[in-house]
Design a protein around this motif. Sequence first.
Motif, PDB file in Angstrom:
ATOM      1  N   ARG A   1      -7.006 -54.072 -20.094  1.00 42.70           N
ATOM      2  CA  ARG A   1      -5.542 -54.884 -21.156  1.00 42.70           C
ATOM      3  C   ARG A   1      -7.198 -56.090 -22.260  1.00 42.70           C
ATOM      4  O   ARG A   1      -8.020 -56.181 -21.491  1.00 42.70           O
ATOM      5  CB  ARG A   1      -4.802 -55.720 -20.666  1.00 42.70           C
TER       6      ARG A   1
ATOM      7  N   ASP B   1      -7.651 -48.896 -25.613  1.00 38.82           N
ATOM      8  CA  ASP B   1      -6.645 -48.062 -25.316  1.00 38.82           C
ATOM      9  C   ASP B   1      -5.662 -47.725 -24.351  1.00 38.82           C
ATOM     10  O   ASP B   1      -6.635 -46.705 -23.475  1.00 38.82           O
ATOM     11  CB  ASP B   1      -7.037 -47.230 -26.320  1.00 38.82           C
TER      12      ASP B   1
ATOM     13  N   ASP C   1      -2.793 -47.052 -23.894  1.00 37.46           N
ATOM     14  CA  ASP C   1      -0.949 -46.229 -24.396  1.00 37.46           C
ATOM     15  C   ASP C   1      -1.509 -45.121 -25.104  1.00 37.46           C
ATOM     16  O   ASP C   1      -2.283 -44.622 -25.449  1.00 37.46           O
ATOM     17  CB  ASP C   1      -0.448 -47.629 -25.483  1.00 37.46           C
TER      18      ASP C   1
ATOM     19  N   ASN D   1      -4.250 -40.316 -23.200  1.00 37.62           N
ATOM     20  CA  ASN D   1      -3.283 -41.000 -22.188  1.00 37.62           C
ATOM     21  C   ASN D   1      -2.211 -40.464 -23.513  1.00 37.62           C
ATOM     22  O   ASN D   1      -2.039 -39.734 -24.003  1.00 37.62           O
ATOM     23  CB  ASN D   1      -2.864 -41.951 -23.248  1.00 37.62           C
TER      24      ASN D   1
END
Length: 237
Positions: free
Chosen positions: A129, A155, A157, A228
Amino acid sequence: MGRLFSRKKDLKLSEAVASQMLSNIFDACDYEASQVPMDVLVSYTQYRRERHYLRWIVLVLLLLFLTIPVLFVTPEVEISEMNASTGRPILQVEATSWMPIDKVTAVTGDYSLPVYEMSEGVYQIIPDRNGVVTVKVVLKNQQYTQKDYLVENVDVDPPVLVGSQRSGDLLELFFEEEGGRIDYAGIYAIDIAGKKVYPVAYEEENGRVVFEYPDDSMNIFLSDEYGNMLQLVLTIY
């Protein structure tokens, strides 16, 4: 018999008795009697003893003086960032000190991060994070160095659908990706029959992806450059 072999350490001769004994010893050995008074000899003996103790005291103080700096040695710590292809940067921590390292810890907020020892004095941390990572290197003498490092490139997400519309026989979808870029070449869908369907067009500059409007429901898959994945379920009524 017990008194003859008594080991009491506080038995002392008086100066008069000691002086007479010394004179008798000189007479017996046919030596000239000492001209130094007994009280002077006793004082000199005490002086030598005190001087001997003083040397030990000075030696102990010198050792303490040389040891004290060791108790306050702290490590030198450098933190650098290595880019990774997973969307999670790698922080490399290099700690140097001639004092052995006891432990290395890392936290972000109230969350502890795993620390991996790569080699002597070299450690790696993989934040999951964004935020400030606090690294603490503790030596065997329990002295430590603490450093903060701001992480901004995490990253984990997937892309986000921000809009959709039908234009005749076409279905237009609009996506956004904050951390990286969308892998447009890898976008596909699976229809209800299990057939893979590819978009007929896409525009990277505005996140627009175009499919032929399906006759039935299908699942759309797209990911960013770090893998992702977003799975979008399109339901046709």
